[in-house]
Scaffold this motif. Structure first.
Motif, mmCIF file in Angstrom:
data_model
loop_
_atom_site.group_PDB
_atom_site.id
_atom_site.type_symbol
_atom_site.label_atom_id
_atom_site.label_comp_id
_atom_site.label_asym_id
_atom_site.label_seq_id
_atom_site.Cartn_x
_atom_site.Cartn_y
_atom_site.Cartn_z
ATOM 1 N N CYS A 29 23.058 -1.862 -8.414
ATOM 2 C CA CYS A 29 21.919 -2.770 -8.454
ATOM 3 C C CYS A 29 21.095 -2.436 -7.216
ATOM 4 C CB CYS A 29 22.365 -4.228 -8.444
ATOM 5 S SG CYS A 29 20.983 -5.387 -8.514
ATOM 6 N N TYR A 30 19.993 -1.727 -7.418
ATOM 7 C CA TYR A 30 19.189 -1.262 -6.296
ATOM 8 C C TYR A 30 17.772 -1.781 -6.449
ATOM 9 C CZ TYR A 30 17.960 1.839 -2.477
ATOM 10 O OH TYR A 30 17.580 2.340 -1.250
ATOM 11 N N GLU A 31 17.355 -2.604 -5.501
ATOM 12 C CA GLU A 31 16.006 -3.160 -5.522
ATOM 13 C C GLU A 31 15.067 -2.242 -4.751
ATOM 14 O OE1 GLU A 31 16.017 -7.278 -4.364
ATOM 15 O OE2 GLU A 31 17.677 -7.725 -5.739
ATOM 16 N N VAL A 32 14.068 -1.747 -5.448
ATOM 17 C CA VAL A 32 13.119 -0.785 -4.887
ATOM 18 C C VAL A 32 12.016 -1.555 -4.153
ATOM 19 C CG1 VAL A 32 11.573 1.131 -5.409
ATOM 20 C CG2 VAL A 32 13.604 0.746 -6.841
ATOM 21 N N THR A 33 11.849 -1.239 -2.876
ATOM 22 C CA THR A 33 10.813 -1.920 -2.088
ATOM 23 C C THR A 33 9.650 -0.977 -1.794
ATOM 24 O OG1 THR A 33 11.708 -1.324 0.087
ATOM 25 C CG2 THR A 33 12.588 -3.335 -0.961
ATOM 26 N N ARG A 34 8.505 -1.562 -1.636
ATOM 27 C CA ARG A 34 7.293 -0.818 -1.288
ATOM 28 C C ARG A 34 7.494 -0.082 0.043
ATOM 29 N NH1 ARG A 34 1.844 -0.821 -2.094
ATOM 30 N NH2 ARG A 34 0.544 -0.573 -0.236
ATOM 31 N N GLU A 35 8.078 -0.775 1.005
ATOM 32 C CA GLU A 35 8.284 -0.179 2.329
ATOM 33 C C GLU A 35 9.163 1.070 2.240
ATOM 34 O OE1 GLU A 35 6.905 -4.116 2.361
ATOM 35 O OE2 GLU A 35 8.864 -3.504 1.608
ATOM 36 N N GLU A 36 10.232 0.982 1.456
ATOM 37 C CA GLU A 36 11.130 2.130 1.336
ATOM 38 C C GLU A 36 10.464 3.281 0.585
ATOM 39 O OE1 GLU A 36 15.616 3.326 -0.146
ATOM 40 O OE2 GLU A 36 14.996 1.236 -0.272
ATOM 41 N N VAL A 37 9.691 2.962 -0.461
ATOM 42 C CA VAL A 37 8.970 4.003 -1.218
ATOM 43 C C VAL A 37 8.046 4.773 -0.279
ATOM 44 C CG1 VAL A 37 7.153 4.357 -2.955
ATOM 45 C CG2 VAL A 37 9.128 2.905 -3.482
ATOM 46 N N MET A 38 7.308 4.048 0.538
ATOM 47 C CA MET A 38 6.357 4.696 1.439
ATOM 48 C C MET A 38 7.056 5.428 2.588
ATOM 49 S SD MET A 38 3.283 1.913 1.352
ATOM 50 C CE MET A 38 2.099 2.971 2.167
ATOM 51 N N HIS A 98 2.302 8.430 -3.829
ATOM 52 C CA HIS A 98 3.484 7.771 -3.266
ATOM 53 C C HIS A 98 3.137 6.982 -1.996
ATOM 54 C CE1 HIS A 98 5.875 9.954 -6.071
ATOM 55 N NE2 HIS A 98 5.863 11.094 -5.428
ATOM 56 N N LEU A 99 1.907 7.155 -1.507
ATOM 57 C CA LEU A 99 1.547 6.584 -0.203
ATOM 58 C C LEU A 99 0.316 5.685 -0.202
ATOM 59 C CD1 LEU A 99 2.089 9.824 1.909
ATOM 60 C CD2 LEU A 99 3.501 7.755 1.970
ATOM 61 N N ASP A 100 -0.540 5.827 -1.208
ATOM 62 C CA ASP A 100 -1.832 5.155 -1.161
ATOM 63 C C ASP A 100 -2.127 4.474 -2.498
ATOM 64 O OD1 ASP A 100 -4.992 5.632 -1.764
ATOM 65 O OD2 ASP A 100 -4.651 5.124 0.349
ATOM 66 N N ASP A 101 -2.369 3.173 -2.461
ATOM 67 C CA ASP A 101 -2.619 2.407 -3.688
ATOM 68 C C ASP A 101 -3.831 2.924 -4.454
ATOM 69 O OD1 ASP A 101 -0.503 0.418 -3.577
ATOM 70 O OD2 ASP A 101 -1.559 -0.407 -1.848
ATOM 71 N N ASP A 102 -4.923 3.191 -3.751
ATOM 72 C CA ASP A 102 -6.142 3.638 -4.429
ATOM 73 C C ASP A 102 -5.945 5.010 -5.079
ATOM 74 O OD1 ASP A 102 -7.514 1.320 -3.738
ATOM 75 O OD2 ASP A 102 -8.258 2.185 -1.853
ATOM 76 N N ALA A 107 -3.090 6.298 -6.029
ATOM 77 C CA ALA A 107 -2.123 6.130 -7.124
ATOM 78 C C ALA A 107 -2.788 5.538 -8.352
ATOM 79 C CB ALA A 107 -0.960 5.254 -6.666
ATOM 80 N N ALA A 108 -3.734 4.621 -8.149
ATOM 81 C CA ALA A 108 -4.427 3.969 -9.274
ATOM 82 C C ALA A 108 -5.221 4.971 -10.105
ATOM 83 C CB ALA A 108 -5.342 2.870 -8.747
ATOM 84 N N LYS A 109 -5.597 6.094 -9.523
ATOM 85 C CA LYS A 109 -6.398 7.116 -10.221
ATOM 86 C C LYS A 109 -5.531 8.142 -10.946
ATOM 87 C CE LYS A 109 -10.009 6.573 -6.805
ATOM 88 N NZ LYS A 109 -10.498 7.068 -5.530
ATOM 89 N N THR A 110 -4.218 7.965 -10.915
ATOM 90 C CA THR A 110 -3.307 8.901 -11.575
ATOM 91 C C THR A 110 -2.703 8.259 -12.819
ATOM 92 O OG1 THR A 110 -1.297 8.176 -10.431
ATOM 93 C CG2 THR A 110 -2.676 9.824 -9.291
ATOM 94 N N LEU A 146 1.220 2.697 -7.088
ATOM 95 C CA LEU A 146 2.161 3.346 -6.176
ATOM 96 C C LEU A 146 3.513 3.532 -6.860
ATOM 97 C CD1 LEU A 146 1.988 4.109 -3.075
ATOM 98 C CD2 LEU A 146 3.365 2.068 -2.699
ATOM 99 N N SER A 147 4.057 4.738 -6.804
ATOM 100 C CA SER A 147 5.349 5.018 -7.441
ATOM 101 C C SER A 147 6.259 5.756 -6.475
ATOM 102 C CB SER A 147 5.154 5.853 -8.708
ATOM 103 O OG SER A 147 4.601 7.123 -8.382
ATOM 104 N N ALA A 148 7.545 5.612 -6.720
ATOM 105 C CA ALA A 148 8.547 6.291 -5.891
ATOM 106 C C ALA A 148 8.607 7.769 -6.242
ATOM 107 C CB ALA A 148 9.921 5.647 -6.094
ATOM 108 N N SER A 149 8.888 8.583 -5.272
ATOM 109 C CA SER A 149 9.149 9.998 -5.497
ATOM 110 C C SER A 149 10.379 10.151 -6.395
ATOM 111 C CB SER A 149 9.430 10.673 -4.146
ATOM 112 O OG SER A 149 10.002 11.949 -4.308
#
Length: 154
Positions: free
Chosen positions: A17-26, A38-42, A44-47, A52-55
């Protein structure tokens, strides 16, 4: 402690059970996979990710963390791994997702050149909170044989 002789083809396990956090993703991305989605909301929104998504490599690391945690209570005489046969990132992992692992042993064999060890292959899937697969792989595990003097069966 499980040894080669205890591994059964068809054995299934579900764990983690692994909770993915924004801080850890970045944090992971900034160090190991610094792509904009993986680093920028704007960016990521254009993809095709839309946000924002995890590697994928981070997803592998999260899977490994759950695997090692599971091995603390389901101990094996593991000897590492010679690698994977396949790896697919099926669906993006997003901050806020909760991941878990399912595995199934699909084959096993003794080593002819090193009779003290065996190899087993497993289908491994990482699923999100909606039971959607996000990662699929076939892994290879090396494991100690309890009785290396026992004959190697075909």
């Amino acid at each position: 402690m499980d040894y080669f002789e205890d591994i059964e083809v068809g054995r299934r396990a579900s764990f983690g059970c692994y909770e993915v956090t924004r801080e850890e993703v970045m944090e992971f991305a900034s160090k190991y996979d610094p792509q904009p989605f993986h680093l920028d909301d704007d960016a990521a929104a254009k993809t095709h990710f839309g946000r924002l998504s995890a590697s994928g490599w981070h997803t592998c690391a999260m899977m490994m963390s759950m695997l090692v945690e599971n091995m603390k209570t389901h101990r094996q005489a593991g000897l590492g791994s010679p690698g994977m046969d396949s790896l697919r990132w099926v669906k993006p992992v997003y901050p806020g997702d909760t991941l878990r692992v399912e595995s199934e042993v699909i084959s096993k064999r003794r080593s002819a050149s090193r009779p003290e060890m065996g190899l087993f292959k497993s289908n491994v899937r990482v699923l999100n909170q909606n039971d959607e697969p996000v990662l699929e792989m076939v892994s290879n595990g090396l494991i100690q044989v309890r009785d290396p003097s026992a004959p190697i069966e075909d």
